[in-house]
Design an enzyme around this catalytic site. Structure first.
Site, PDB file in Angstrom:
ATOM      1  CB  THR A  10      -0.957   0.030   1.210  1.00 12.39           C
ATOM      2  OG1 THR A  10      -0.188  -0.048   2.418  1.00 12.39           O
ATOM      3  CG2 THR A  10      -1.946  -1.128   1.136  1.00 12.39           C
ATOM      4  CB  SER A  11       3.136   2.923   1.464  1.00  7.42           C
ATOM      5  OG  SER A  11       3.835   1.998   2.283  1.00  7.42           O
ATOM      6  CG  ASP A  50      -9.887 -10.515 -11.628  1.00  8.38           C
ATOM      7  OD1 ASP A  50     -10.706  -9.612 -11.894  1.00  8.38           O
ATOM      8  OD2 ASP A  50      -9.918 -11.652 -12.145  1.00  8.38           O
ATOM      9  CB  VAL A  51      -7.094  -6.057  -6.959  1.00 10.79           C
ATOM     10  CG1 VAL A  51      -6.200  -5.752  -5.751  1.00 10.79           C
ATOM     11  CG2 VAL A  51      -6.512  -5.439  -8.225  1.00 10.79           C
ATOM     12  CG  ASN A  82       7.902  -3.912  -0.915  1.00 12.45           C
ATOM     13  OD1 ASN A  82       8.868  -3.264  -1.299  1.00 12.45           O
ATOM     14  ND2 ASN A  82       6.897  -3.360  -0.229  1.00 12.45           N
ATOM     15  CE1 TYR A 147      16.037  -1.960   5.749  1.00 12.60           C
ATOM     16  CE2 TYR A 147      18.145  -1.038   5.062  1.00 12.60           C
ATOM     17  CZ  TYR A 147      16.851  -1.426   4.762  1.00 12.60           C
ATOM     18  OH  TYR A 147      16.371  -1.295   3.474  1.00 12.60           O
ATOM     19  CE  LYS A 151      15.685  -4.846   3.561  1.00 15.77           C
ATOM     20  NZ  LYS A 151      14.470  -5.531   3.038  1.00 15.77           N
TER      21      LYS A 151
END
Length: 251
Positions: A10-11, A50-51, A82, A147, A151
């Protein structure tokens, strides 16, 4: 139509992955914590594909289990891991809870969802996994050690699994961007004023190059020529010299 599942959809990069995959003709399963933002993103993209939305907090066992169960249905052609968080505080200053949340989301969730995807995709002999990593994983970043370490794990894990998957019809790619204009640093309350503008990437370009490399089956993708060069230097430089350089920088 192929189907892609995108976490953190969403972001930031996740929303851009969703938009570009819809533009490439993929139906979508969107995963994020906030149901309201999921439905807003669904309405934006459902005009062409389609979602489906799946609210889940991937820092929790229940959230990971719900998404893994969805992947195990076997109809996901591309998994985009992600979702991730970071902190720009020295280790020992940030709370232990925050440090553990980083590992839960950046490492444990990637492990669990990739495990579900590898099993489902190998069963049918096709599929792709895209794990969003970072060039931070190539260097010892003192300002956000956990962090950077998380990664580094994502990149090493993806590369190792890519070796295992060779010849199966399934691929896995670690996409390792540098500084990118998204909400990520704002959410981390990070002061990025010392980063030169030339070092910033655009999310559209990062996602486009990351997807191109994923569909080409590359194990590691470093978007942009400048970060390909910098990451190559970091990976070949003697570690004592690299540590000395990083100790002089507030990165």
């Amino acid at each position: 139509m192929p189907t892609a599942l995108v976490t953190g959809a969403t972001s930031g990069l996740g929303a851009e992955f969703a938009r570009q995959l819809a533009g490439r003709g993929h139906d979508l399963v969107l995963v994020a914590r906030t149901e309201e933002r999921l439905h807003s993103t669904q309405q934006e993209l459902a005009r062409s594909v389609d979602v489906e939305v799946l609210p889940a907090d991937l820092t929790t066992d229940d959230g990971c289990a719900a998404v893994a169960t969805r992947i195990e249905r076997g109809d996901i052609d591309l998994l985009v891991n992600n979702a991730g968080i970071g902190t720009y505080q020295p280790f020992g200053v940030a709370t232990l809870e925050h440090e553990e949340q980083q590992l839960d989301l950046n490492v444990r969730a990637v492990l669990r969802l990739s495990h579900a995807a590898v099993q489902a995709m190998q069963s049918r002999g096709s599929g792709r996994i895209l794990n969003v990593s970072s060039v931070a994983g190539f260097i010892p970043r003192g300002r956000n050690a956990t962090y950077a370490a998380s990664k580094a794990w994502v990149t090493a894990f993806s590369e190792a699994v890519s070796v295992m998957l060779r010849g199966t019809g399934v691929t896995i790619t670690a996409v390792c961007p540098g500084f990118t204009h998204t909400e990520f640093h704002d959410r981390a309350a990070a002061d990025m004023s010392d980063v030169p503008e030339r070092m910033w990437l655009d999310a559209v370009d990062v996602v486009r190059e990351g997807l191109d490399d994923t569909f080409a089956g590359k194990p590691i993708s470093v978007p942009s020529r400048r970060y390909k060069t910098l990451s190559g230097v970091a990976r070949t430089m003697p570690r004592p010299l690299l540590r000395a350089i990083m100790a002089r920088r507030a990165l």
